[in-house]
Design a protein around this motif. Structure first.
Motif, PDB file in Angstrom:
ATOM      1  N   ARG A  10      -1.262  11.589  12.178  1.00  0.00           N
ATOM      2  CA  ARG A  10      -2.472  12.201  12.261  1.00  0.00           C
ATOM      3  C   ARG A  10      -3.758  12.633  12.407  1.00  0.00           C
ATOM      4  NH1 ARG A  10      -0.338  11.774  18.136  1.00  0.00           N
ATOM      5  NH2 ARG A  10       1.622  11.717  18.464  1.00  0.00           N
ATOM      6  N   GLN A  11      -2.999  13.651  11.112  1.00  0.00           N
ATOM      7  CA  GLN A  11      -4.343  14.431  10.216  1.00  0.00           C
ATOM      8  C   GLN A  11      -5.109  13.310   9.735  1.00  0.00           C
ATOM      9  OE1 GLN A  11      -1.191  16.867   8.950  1.00  0.00           O
ATOM     10  NE2 GLN A  11      -1.752  18.439   9.474  1.00  0.00           N
ATOM     11  N   LEU A  12      -4.051  12.566   9.173  1.00  0.00           N
ATOM     12  CA  LEU A  12      -5.231  11.625   8.721  1.00  0.00           C
ATOM     13  C   LEU A  12      -6.328  10.022   9.319  1.00  0.00           C
ATOM     14  CD1 LEU A  12      -6.312  10.102   5.830  1.00  0.00           C
ATOM     15  CD2 LEU A  12      -3.738   8.894   5.855  1.00  0.00           C
ATOM     16  N   GLY A  13      -5.569  10.077  10.932  1.00  0.00           N
ATOM     17  CA  GLY A  13      -6.335   9.679  11.280  1.00  0.00           C
ATOM     18  C   GLY A  13      -7.734  10.063  11.380  1.00  0.00           C
ATOM     19  N   GLU A  14      -6.939  11.866  11.893  1.00  0.00           N
ATOM     20  CA  GLU A  14      -8.360  12.510  11.964  1.00  0.00           C
ATOM     21  C   GLU A  14      -9.547  12.712  11.505  1.00  0.00           C
ATOM     22  OE1 GLU A  14      -7.220  16.311  13.792  1.00  0.00           O
ATOM     23  OE2 GLU A  14      -6.022  15.623  14.917  1.00  0.00           O
ATOM     24  N   LEU A  15      -8.934  12.561  10.401  1.00  0.00           N
ATOM     25  CA  LEU A  15     -10.013  12.020   9.124  1.00  0.00           C
ATOM     26  C   LEU A  15     -10.663  11.519   8.843  1.00  0.00           C
ATOM     27  CD1 LEU A  15      -8.256  14.201   5.861  1.00  0.00           C
ATOM     28  CD2 LEU A  15      -9.680  15.373   6.927  1.00  0.00           C
ATOM     29  N   LEU A  16      -9.622  10.137   9.523  1.00  0.00           N
ATOM     30  CA  LEU A  16     -10.730   8.487   8.824  1.00  0.00           C
ATOM     31  C   LEU A  16     -11.042   8.489  10.386  1.00  0.00           C
ATOM     32  CD1 LEU A  16      -7.724   6.921   7.692  1.00  0.00           C
ATOM     33  CD2 LEU A  16      -9.943   7.527   6.452  1.00  0.00           C
ATOM     34  N   ASP A  17     -11.321   9.475  11.497  1.00  0.00           N
ATOM     35  CA  ASP A  17     -11.558   8.434  12.769  1.00  0.00           C
ATOM     36  C   ASP A  17     -10.868   7.757  13.482  1.00  0.00           C
ATOM     37  OD1 ASP A  17     -13.701   9.925  15.156  1.00  0.00           O
ATOM     38  OD2 ASP A  17     -15.157   8.793  14.451  1.00  0.00           O
ATOM     39  N   GLU A  18      -9.675   7.517  13.240  1.00  0.00           N
ATOM     40  CA  GLU A  18      -8.980   6.660  13.973  1.00  0.00           C
ATOM     41  C   GLU A  18      -7.850   7.378  14.293  1.00  0.00           C
ATOM     42  OE1 GLU A  18     -10.053   3.697  13.579  1.00  0.00           O
ATOM     43  OE2 GLU A  18     -11.568   3.278  11.857  1.00  0.00           O
ATOM     44  N   PRO A  19      -7.404   5.998  15.467  1.00  0.00           N
ATOM     45  CA  PRO A  19      -6.095   6.579  15.768  1.00  0.00           C
ATOM     46  C   PRO A  19      -4.904   6.917  15.244  1.00  0.00           C
ATOM     47  CG  PRO A  19      -6.471   4.378  16.683  1.00  0.00           C
ATOM     48  CD  PRO A  19      -7.960   5.400  15.760  1.00  0.00           C
ATOM     49  N   PHE A  20      -4.389   7.143  15.029  1.00  0.00           N
ATOM     50  CA  PHE A  20      -2.828   7.659  14.394  1.00  0.00           C
ATOM     51  C   PHE A  20      -2.158   6.059  13.781  1.00  0.00           C
ATOM     52  CE2 PHE A  20      -0.570   7.790  18.022  1.00  0.00           C
ATOM     53  CZ  PHE A  20       0.954   7.772  17.603  1.00  0.00           C
ATOM     54  N   GLN A  21      -2.265   5.234  15.262  1.00  0.00           N
ATOM     55  CA  GLN A  21      -1.749   3.789  14.794  1.00  0.00           C
ATOM     56  C   GLN A  21      -2.173   3.242  13.721  1.00  0.00           C
ATOM     57  OE1 GLN A  21      -2.662   5.522  17.848  1.00  0.00           O
ATOM     58  NE2 GLN A  21      -1.292   5.417  19.166  1.00  0.00           N
ATOM     59  N   MET A  34       0.473  -1.071  -0.029  1.00  0.00           N
ATOM     60  CA  MET A  34      -0.171   0.169   0.288  1.00  0.00           C
ATOM     61  C   MET A  34       1.014   1.032  -0.276  1.00  0.00           C
ATOM     62  SD  MET A  34      -3.118  -0.879  -0.111  1.00  0.00           S
ATOM     63  CE  MET A  34      -4.436  -2.233   0.167  1.00  0.00           C
ATOM     64  N   ALA A  35       2.202   1.116  -0.767  1.00  0.00           N
ATOM     65  CA  ALA A  35       2.762   2.040  -0.362  1.00  0.00           C
ATOM     66  C   ALA A  35       2.453   3.285  -1.226  1.00  0.00           C
ATOM     67  CB  ALA A  35       3.882   1.944  -1.306  1.00  0.00           C
ATOM     68  N   TRP A  36       1.508   2.799  -2.119  1.00  0.00           N
ATOM     69  CA  TRP A  36       0.977   4.413  -2.996  1.00  0.00           C
ATOM     70  C   TRP A  36       0.157   5.561  -2.035  1.00  0.00           C
ATOM     71  CZ3 TRP A  36      -3.987   5.195  -4.527  1.00  0.00           C
ATOM     72  CH2 TRP A  36      -5.298   4.602  -3.735  1.00  0.00           C
ATOM     73  N   LEU A  37      -1.154   4.496  -1.105  1.00  0.00           N
ATOM     74  CA  LEU A  37      -1.279   5.420   0.023  1.00  0.00           C
ATOM     75  C   LEU A  37      -0.787   6.477   0.568  1.00  0.00           C
ATOM     76  CD1 LEU A  37      -3.997   2.326   0.765  1.00  0.00           C
ATOM     77  CD2 LEU A  37      -4.419   4.577  -0.348  1.00  0.00           C
ATOM     78  N   LYS A  38       0.263   5.693   0.959  1.00  0.00           N
ATOM     79  CA  LYS A  38       1.352   6.781   2.023  1.00  0.00           C
ATOM     80  C   LYS A  38       2.083   8.283   0.797  1.00  0.00           C
ATOM     81  CE  LYS A  38       5.308   7.197   4.660  1.00  0.00           C
ATOM     82  NZ  LYS A  38       6.174   5.452   5.255  1.00  0.00           N
ATOM     83  N   LYS A  39       2.448   7.015  -0.544  1.00  0.00           N
ATOM     84  CA  LYS A  39       2.371   8.585  -1.181  1.00  0.00           C
ATOM     85  C   LYS A  39       1.476   9.544  -1.468  1.00  0.00           C
ATOM     86  CE  LYS A  39       4.266   9.318  -5.743  1.00  0.00           C
ATOM     87  NZ  LYS A  39       3.786  10.730  -5.576  1.00  0.00           N
ATOM     88  N   ALA A  40       0.170   9.124  -1.304  1.00  0.00           N
ATOM     89  CA  ALA A  40      -0.955  10.048  -1.703  1.00  0.00           C
ATOM     90  C   ALA A  40      -1.007  10.940  -0.525  1.00  0.00           C
ATOM     91  CB  ALA A  40      -1.894   9.729  -1.963  1.00  0.00           C
ATOM     92  N   ARG A  41      -1.040  10.543   0.881  1.00  0.00           N
ATOM     93  CA  ARG A  41      -0.720  11.411   1.813  1.00  0.00           C
ATOM     94  C   ARG A  41       0.134  12.514   2.273  1.00  0.00           C
ATOM     95  NH1 ARG A  41       1.489  10.837   6.871  1.00  0.00           N
ATOM     96  NH2 ARG A  41       3.004   8.914   6.285  1.00  0.00           N
ATOM     97  N   LEU A  42       1.610  11.817   1.717  1.00  0.00           N
ATOM     98  CA  LEU A  42       2.530  12.684   1.116  1.00  0.00           C
ATOM     99  C   LEU A  42       2.177  14.120   0.224  1.00  0.00           C
ATOM    100  CD1 LEU A  42       5.140   9.777   2.272  1.00  0.00           C
ATOM    101  CD2 LEU A  42       4.374  11.470   3.883  1.00  0.00           C
ATOM    102  N   ASP A  43       2.350  13.618  -0.643  1.00  0.00           N
ATOM    103  CA  ASP A  43       1.390  14.637  -1.339  1.00  0.00           C
ATOM    104  C   ASP A  43       0.818  14.948  -1.231  1.00  0.00           C
ATOM    105  OD1 ASP A  43       3.001  13.273  -3.410  1.00  0.00           O
ATOM    106  OD2 ASP A  43       1.891  12.054  -4.229  1.00  0.00           O
ATOM    107  N   LEU A  44       0.014  15.472  -0.262  1.00  0.00           N
ATOM    108  CA  LEU A  44      -1.379  16.083  -0.031  1.00  0.00           C
ATOM    109  C   LEU A  44      -0.306  16.536   1.573  1.00  0.00           C
ATOM    110  CD1 LEU A  44      -4.396  13.691   0.643  1.00  0.00           C
ATOM    111  CD2 LEU A  44      -3.575  15.424  -0.952  1.00  0.00           C
ATOM    112  N   GLY A  45       0.297  16.307   1.712  1.00  0.00           N
ATOM    113  CA  GLY A  45       0.817  17.492   3.316  1.00  0.00           C
ATOM    114  C   GLY A  45       0.325  16.948   4.903  1.00  0.00           C
ATOM    115  N   LEU A  46      -0.221  15.986   4.315  1.00  0.00           N
ATOM    116  CA  LEU A  46      -0.991  15.153   5.625  1.00  0.00           C
ATOM    117  C   LEU A  46      -0.081  14.291   6.515  1.00  0.00           C
ATOM    118  CD1 LEU A  46      -4.794  13.496   4.653  1.00  0.00           C
ATOM    119  CD2 LEU A  46      -3.923  16.095   5.638  1.00  0.00           C
ATOM    120  N   THR A  47       0.317  14.286   8.159  1.00  0.00           N
ATOM    121  CA  THR A  47       0.792  13.229   8.772  1.00  0.00           C
ATOM    122  C   THR A  47      -0.190  12.686   9.135  1.00  0.00           C
ATOM    123  OG1 THR A  47      -0.768  14.919  10.686  1.00  0.00           O
ATOM    124  CG2 THR A  47       1.792  15.474  10.204  1.00  0.00           C
TER     125      THR A  47
END
Length: 68
Positions: A16-27, A1-14
């Motif tokens: 933690r920020q993506l976890g908040e968008l998903l309503d999930e813990p950053f872990q 799932m490296a492309w999902l990490k790349k997509a997150r990084l391309d958006l400049g999201l940490t």
């Protein structure tokens, strides 16, 4: 799932920020990106939507139909 990490990084999201968008813990995000956690189909679609990605993109990558 490296492309999902790349997509997150391309958006400049940490994670933690993506976890908040998903309503999930950053872990959750960290484990998904490290391949330690599988996503259900529903979670996968939500993950893609949070990143503004088309869920079909990942399916194509898994099937070897596209490069990212």
């Amino acid at each position: 799932m490296a492309w999902l990490k790349k997509a997150r990084l391309d958006l400049g999201l940490t994670v933690r920020q993506l976890g908040e968008l998903l309503d999930e813990p950053f872990q959750f995000v960290s484990k998904v990106e490290k391949g330690q956690r599988n996503l259900s189909v529903h979670e996968y679609v939500q993950y893609c939507e949070a990143l503004g990605e088309n869920s079909q993109t990942g399916l194509d990558l898994l099937c070897g139909n596209k490069q990212r």
